[in-house]
Each structure stands twice: as structure tokens, then as C-alpha cells.
Design an enzyme around this catalytic site. Structure first.
Site, PDB file in Angstrom:
ATOM      1  N   SER A   1       0.858  -1.190   0.000  1.00  0.00           N
ATOM      2  CA  SER A   1       0.000   0.000   0.000  1.00  0.00           C
ATOM      3  C   SER A   1       0.889   1.234   0.000  1.00  0.00           C
ATOM      4  O   SER A   1       2.039   1.178   0.482  1.00  0.00           O
ATOM      5  CB  SER A   1      -0.862  -0.002   1.268  1.00  0.00           C
ATOM      6  OG  SER A   1      -1.498   1.247   1.447  1.00  0.00           O
TER       7      SER A   1
ATOM      8  N   TYR B   1      -1.641  -0.659  10.625  1.00  0.00           N
ATOM      9  CA  TYR B   1      -1.749  -1.046   9.204  1.00  0.00           C
ATOM     10  C   TYR B   1      -0.527  -0.545   8.437  1.00  0.00           C
ATOM     11  O   TYR B   1       0.104  -1.306   7.689  1.00  0.00           O
ATOM     12  CB  TYR B   1      -3.026  -0.466   8.602  1.00  0.00           C
ATOM     13  CG  TYR B   1      -3.170  -0.721   7.120  1.00  0.00           C
ATOM     14  CD1 TYR B   1      -3.407  -2.008   6.635  1.00  0.00           C
ATOM     15  CD2 TYR B   1      -3.062   0.318   6.194  1.00  0.00           C
ATOM     16  CE1 TYR B   1      -3.536  -2.245   5.262  1.00  0.00           C
ATOM     17  CE2 TYR B   1      -3.191   0.085   4.828  1.00  0.00           C
ATOM     18  CZ  TYR B   1      -3.431  -1.201   4.365  1.00  0.00           C
ATOM     19  OH  TYR B   1      -3.546  -1.437   3.014  1.00  0.00           O
TER      20      TYR B   1
END
Ligand SMILES: NC(=O)c1ccc[n+]([C@@H]2O[C@H](COP(=O)([O-])OP(=O)(O)OC[C@H]3O[C@@H](n4cnc5c(N)ncnc54)[C@H](OP(=O)(O)O)[C@@H]3O)[C@@H](O)[C@H]2O)c1
Length: 246
Positions: free
Chosen positions: A153, A166
Site C-alpha cells: 500500500s 496497518y
């Protein structure tokens, strides 16, 4: 006149004879990746927890005249991954591994995050790719090569307020991938990272204009581009953004 999309040029049999294991294949990015690899002739092993959704994806793959086996697994559980690895071995191993499964638990500051959430994020986003790479690389070494694509990501490149665990998991996945890539590239095994910004899936996107987001098919196109490169060429990382802010 504005530029238009180029015609697809990868031959539809580019991955014939290859087996691809895709995690997170029940929906979103993983599902699109599985369908795109099947369109190029790969046999698919699809992994996630939702059996019904996996069965639907399997049918979609069969409708593309490709083969698929369904492997339900909770990737946050190392014992379930061990059972999955045995089933993958029994199915003959895999030439392509795409680690697309991931969770975010984004939306609250770190000091309010339960330990269990932190552990589950790291088990799913980092430990599972580690265990699956460790399991399939010996097969790839024995067969003269392979491809691993880890879906990271843009949150793995910078800070993410209210998503620290995350972001940390994606930074960790990047470090794992870059290092393993250096261990394996001389063995004709390419370990690549695809790092998208916001993608139009159930993962997130509340309050954003979904039409302006990357679509799961865009990420799948990046994955198929990576695994269909000539074997001497290794694209180690792709960062993806939409042209307009969603
Ligand atoms: N969407 C975005 O904006 C975005 C942006 C950048 C990166 N990413 C990354 O892209 C990847 C795919 O995300 P997505 O957008 O497609 O999300 P999604 O629509 O929520 O799909 C997540 C997938 O992961 C699977 N999964 C989650 N936990 C699992 C577990 N414990 N065991 C097995 N499978 C599990 C889910 O399957 P089951 O629920 O059936 O188990 C599902 O197939 C993730 O790694 C995510 O971090 C997404």
C-alpha cells in the site's frame, strides 16, 4: 484529442501451464487478480475465509475456461496456514504466489488500539506472506523459477494517522519483500511489491468518490504485467495512484 487506452497485447495463453495461488481471492483486489491470471491461462488456487464467495469466484474462473481449486483458510492462523500448505503441496505446488489478503482496522489512534487488533493485522498482512513465501519458494527453486507479488500500500511508504498498525504492517511487508527479492533474484524468482493508493473495494473509501479511485482491475493489470515480463526483466516495485484525487 485525449489519449485513449491502448489495446491489450499480452497473449491469452501467456500463463498456460502455470499455477497461481492468490490469497484474498474472495473479493476486491485478490478476486480481480485471480480472474486476470485465469484469463491468461493460469490454473488458480484461490484462498480466503468466505467459502461461498470463493465458490463463486471458482465458477467465474471456470466460465473463463480455466481451472480453479478453492482453499478456504484463515490466514491469521498459523495452524490453518500449515494445513493450507499441505493442500498446496498435494495440488502440485505453485509457480506464482500473490499475497493480496489484507486487513486495515483503520480509524482510531494507536493508544486506543487493542493488542488483539495489532496482532491480527500483523498475522494477516506480514506473517501469512512470510509463511506462504517460505512454503512455496522451495518448489519454485526446484522448478527453476517463479513469481511472488505482495500487495502492499502507499501506506507502506509514509505515515497514516489512525492507521499506524496497518501502515507498520505494510512497511514490514515491503522490507520483507525487498530483502527476499535479493535472496532469490539470481534463482529466477521475482519478488515484487505493488503499492496502490485507494482502491474501490469493501476495504475502505468511505466518503470518497469511488469512480475516481483505482479499480481492482487496475491493480490486477499491474500484477499480470509483472508476471508476464520476459524472465530476464524484474520490476521490483510499482506504486499506483489514480489521476484524480478521490
Ligand atoms: N482497497 C484499498 O484502498 C487498498 C489500498 C492499498 C492497498 N490495499 C491492499 O490490497 C489488498 C486487498 O485489499 P482489498 O481492497 O481487496 O480488500 P477487501 O475487499 O477487504 O478484500 C480483502 C481480502 O482479504 C481476505 N482476508 C482478510 N483477512 C483474511 C484472513 N484472516 N484469512 C484469509 N483471507 C483474509 C478477504 O477474504 P475473506 O474475508 O473471505 O477471508 C478478502 O478476500 C490488501 O492487502 C490491502 O491492504 C488496499
Amino acid at each position: 484529442m485525449p489519449p485513449t487506452d491502448p489495446p491489450a497485447s499480452t497473449p491469452p495463453t501467456a500463463l498456460a501451464g502455470r499455477t497461481a495461488l492468490v490469497t484474498g481471492a474472495s473479493r476486491g483486489v485478490g478476486r480481480s487478480v485471480a480472474l486476470s491470471l485465469a484469463q491468461l491461462g493460469a490454473r488458480l488456487l484461490v484462498v480466503a475465509r468466505d467459502r461461498k464467495a470463493l465458490a463463486e469466484v471458482q465458477q467465474e474462473i471456470v466460465d473463463l475456461a480455466a481451472a480453479a481449486e478453492v482453499f478456504p483458510c484463515d490466514l491469521a492462523s498459523s495452524s490453518e496456514i500449515q494445513a493450507l500448505v499441505s493442500r498446496v503441496d498435494a495440488a502440485g505446488g505453485c509457480d506464482i504466489l500473490v499475497n493480496a489478503a489484507g486487513i486495515g482496522r483503520i480509524g482510531r489512534p494507536l493508544h486506543e488500539m487493542p493488542l488483539e487488533d495489532f496482532d491480527t493485522i500483523f498475522a494477516t498482512n506480514v506473517r501469512a506472506p512470510f509463511l506462504l513465501m517460505r512454503a512455496v519458494v522451495p518448489y519454485m527453486l526446484a522448478h527453476g523459477g517463479g513469481d511472488v507479488v505482495n500487495i502492499s500500500s502507499l501506506a507502506g511508504q509514509g505515515p497514516l494517522a489512525n492507521g499506524a498498525a496497518y501502515a507498520a504492517s505494510k512497511w514490514a511487508l515491503n522490507g520483507l519483500s525487498y530483502s527476499v527479492a535479493e535472496e532469490l533474484r539470481a534463482h529466477n524468482i521475482r519478488v515484487s511489491v505493488v503499492a496502490p493508493g485507494s482502491v474501490n473495494t469493501s476495504f475502505g473509501g468511505a466518503g470518497k468518490d469511488r469512480a475516481k479511485m483505482l479499480q481492482p482491475e487496475d491493480v490486477a493489470a499491474a500484477v499480470t504485467m509483472l508476471v508476464t515480463q520476459p524472465r530476464h526483466a524484474f520490476i521490483s516495485e510499482l506504486r499506483m495512484r489514480s489521476t484524480q484525487k478521490p
